[in-house]
Design a protein around this motif. Structure first.
Motif, PDB file in Angstrom:
ATOM      1  N   ALA A   1     -56.810 -10.412 -93.881  1.00  0.00           N
ATOM      2  CA  ALA A   1     -56.077  -9.510 -94.122  1.00  0.00           C
ATOM      3  C   ALA A   1     -55.393  -8.817 -92.771  1.00  0.00           C
ATOM      4  O   ALA A   1     -56.224  -8.504 -92.070  1.00  0.00           O
ATOM      5  N   ASP A   2     -54.026  -8.626 -92.879  1.00  0.00           N
ATOM      6  CA  ASP A   2     -53.463  -7.777 -91.749  1.00  0.00           C
ATOM      7  C   ASP A   2     -53.625  -6.283 -92.251  1.00  0.00           C
ATOM      8  O   ASP A   2     -53.647  -5.537 -91.377  1.00  0.00           O
ATOM      9  N   PHE A   3     -53.186  -6.167 -93.395  1.00  0.00           N
ATOM     10  CA  PHE A   3     -53.415  -4.745 -94.223  1.00  0.00           C
ATOM     11  C   PHE A   3     -54.295  -4.841 -95.399  1.00  0.00           C
ATOM     12  O   PHE A   3     -54.201  -5.842 -96.172  1.00  0.00           O
ATOM     13  N   GLY A   4     -55.036  -3.921 -95.386  1.00  0.00           N
ATOM     14  CA  GLY A   4     -56.032  -4.149 -96.670  1.00  0.00           C
ATOM     15  C   GLY A   4     -56.303  -2.590 -97.326  1.00  0.00           C
ATOM     16  O   GLY A   4     -56.140  -1.527 -96.807  1.00  0.00           O
ATOM     17  N   ILE A   5     -56.205  -2.495 -98.795  1.00  0.00           N
ATOM     18  CA  ILE A   5     -56.421  -1.409 -99.419  1.00  0.00           C
ATOM     19  C   ILE A   5     -57.840  -1.455-100.390  1.00  0.00           C
ATOM     20  O   ILE A   5     -57.827  -2.543-100.896  1.00  0.00           O
ATOM     21  N   VAL A   6     -58.665  -0.740 -99.971  1.00  0.00           N
ATOM     22  CA  VAL A   6     -59.863  -0.936-100.881  1.00  0.00           C
ATOM     23  C   VAL A   6     -59.602   0.114-101.996  1.00  0.00           C
ATOM     24  O   VAL A   6     -59.672   1.270-101.779  1.00  0.00           O
ATOM     25  N   GLY A   7     -59.537  -0.563-103.046  1.00  0.00           N
ATOM     26  CA  GLY A   7     -58.966   0.608-104.367  1.00  0.00           C
ATOM     27  C   GLY A   7     -58.754  -0.390-105.422  1.00  0.00           C
ATOM     28  O   GLY A   7     -58.859  -1.601-105.350  1.00  0.00           O
ATOM     29  N   ASP A   8     -58.703   0.129-106.702  1.00  0.00           N
ATOM     30  CA  ASP A   8     -58.457  -0.276-107.970  1.00  0.00           C
ATOM     31  C   ASP A   8     -57.072  -0.647-108.046  1.00  0.00           C
ATOM     32  O   ASP A   8     -56.185   0.118-107.827  1.00  0.00           O
ATOM     33  N   ALA A   9     -56.833  -1.920-108.328  1.00  0.00           N
ATOM     34  CA  ALA A   9     -55.390  -2.590-108.333  1.00  0.00           C
ATOM     35  C   ALA A   9     -54.722  -1.753-109.349  1.00  0.00           C
ATOM     36  O   ALA A   9     -53.336  -1.636-109.270  1.00  0.00           O
ATOM     37  N   PHE A  10     -55.480  -1.434-110.417  1.00  0.00           N
ATOM     38  CA  PHE A  10     -54.530  -0.837-111.685  1.00  0.00           C
ATOM     39  C   PHE A  10     -54.165   0.551-111.251  1.00  0.00           C
ATOM     40  O   PHE A  10     -53.139   1.095-111.893  1.00  0.00           O
TER      41      PHE A  10
END
Ligand SMILES: Cc1cc2nc3c(=O)[nH]c(=O)nc-3n(C[C@H](O)[C@H](O)[C@H](O)COP(=O)(O)OP(=O)(O)OC[C@H]3O[C@@H](n4cnc5c(N)ncnc54)[C@H](O)[C@@H]3O)c2cc1C
Length: 324
Positions: free
Chosen positions: A300-309
């Motif tokens: 990934a170039d950008f990542g968010i560690v989190g709940d998709a909902f």
């Protein structure tokens, strides 16, 4: 004689997006020299000016009712005949569903090397060289073809498309393929297209894909809303398709479609090697996953560690505001 010749694909009476990509790369390879283009179909002659506008110096047209639908024996014979007229060093074909069928047939019938599904190509004095992802994208191979003509298929959405110039008039030559309907060994009687007019994933600039972490098809509005907000199309992992949540034509990966969009969202997708094989040449990859160790974050170039909902609705609203 042009050093580079291309096969341009058509659908529903128009040139496909890949036509601009093969012509863009052909012009770059020819370095200002002539580029021939081959147009095959029924009722396609009227598209010759569009092909010229994209930079073809000469358009070799085979227009006959034997070519109303693609068949590898018919189009293969017609394209082999056209390249005999053109005598190019390189024949470029899109690595589309049609191109993957057609290019090997023409390579075999003309005794040419085939460099398939490449992401870069160069024309040298002695050979044609290219790079292509292999082993599901785990490695990049440098390959070369040394036959008088080399057939190269270009991975869709990777190469810079040619831009059309106004008022180009085509230098058209008609090529008689010497093929009639009776000569065709396989006849396509009817094509049952999906009812929707949605853009095919392989041609999309933006793809929003969802995975098993979304828990069920009832949550797919998250993917659809984000896709609508960014002007993209929906994709899916195989786990989702196997579960029957989404149709197979949305599957990205080794046993699905190979895509190279400008922007790829992988939402609640772990990033298994078989999924990466279909999307790791995307120009920008955004991953959203609760697991910071998920393999998708490695590409990934950008990542968010989190709940998709929680993340996806906020992201969708913010992106909508940007586009207003
Ligand atoms: C021969 C072969 C061919 C294959 N071909 C393909 C192919 O073409 N395409 C393909 O995709 N797969 C393919 N696979 C399957 C592949 O190995 C994986 O099983 C599949 O990609 C997993 O899909 P997934 O990432 O959606 O599911 P999972 O691996 O179950 O991952 C779900 C992810 O969602 C995350 N998650 C869970 N809840 C949330 C949440 N609330 N918010 C955010 N993230 C969350 C999890 O952390 C996890 O990373 C193939 C396998 C084989 C053996």
């Amino acid at each position: 004689m042009a050093s580079v010749c291309v096969f341009v694909e058509t659908a529903k009476g128009k040139l496909k997006k890949s036509a601009a990509e093969v012509l863009g790369e052909a012009k770059r390879l020819a370095g200002g020299g002539d580029v021939d283009a081959v147009l095959i179909g029924h009722g396609v002659s009227g598209l010759a000016d569009d092909v010229a506008a994209l930079g073809a110096s000469r358009v070799l047209v085979t227009d006959d009712d034997a070519f109303g639908h693609f068949s590898v024996d018919g189009f293969g014979a017609a394209l082999s005949k056209a390249v005999a007229t053109s005598s190019p060093r390189v024949l470029l074909v899109a690595a589309s569903v049609v191109g993957k069928d057609l290019a090997p047939a023409v390579a075999a019938s003309t005794g040419s090397a085939l460099l398939a599904d490449v992401t870069a190509v160069a024309l040298n004095d002695a050979s044609v060289t290219a790079t292509k992802p292999i082993f599901a994208g785990k490695a990049i191979a440098n390959v070369s073809g040394n036959t008088p003509m080399v057939v190269v298929t270009l991975r869709p959405n990777v190469f810079e498309p040619a831009t059309a110039s106004d008022g180009a008039a085509a230098n058209v030559e008609s090529v008689d393929a010497g093929v009639s309907k009776a000569d065709l060994r396989t006849i396509v009687k009817e094509i049952l297209a999906l009812a929707s007019e949605k853009l095919d994933l392989t041609e999309a600039d933006i793809i929003v894909s969802g995975g098993r972490g979304l828990k069920g098809p009832e949550n797919w509005h998250l993917i659809e809303n984000l896709a609508e907000a960014v002007g993209g199309v929906c994709g899916a992992s195989r786990a989702v398709v196997d579960a029957g949540w989404r149709p197979h034509d949305e599957q990205v990966g080794q046993t699905g479609k190979t895509v190279s969009p400008k922007l790829y969202f992988a939402i609640a997708i772990s990033g298994a090697i078989q999924h990466l094989a279909g999307m790791n040449t995307s120009k920008c990859i955004v991953a959203i996953n609760t697991d910071a160790e998920a393999p998708i974050f490695k590409v990934a170039d950008f990542g968010i560690v989190g709940d998709a909902f929680e993340v996806v609705p906020v992201l969708t609203e913010e992106l909508k505001k940007l586009r207003e």
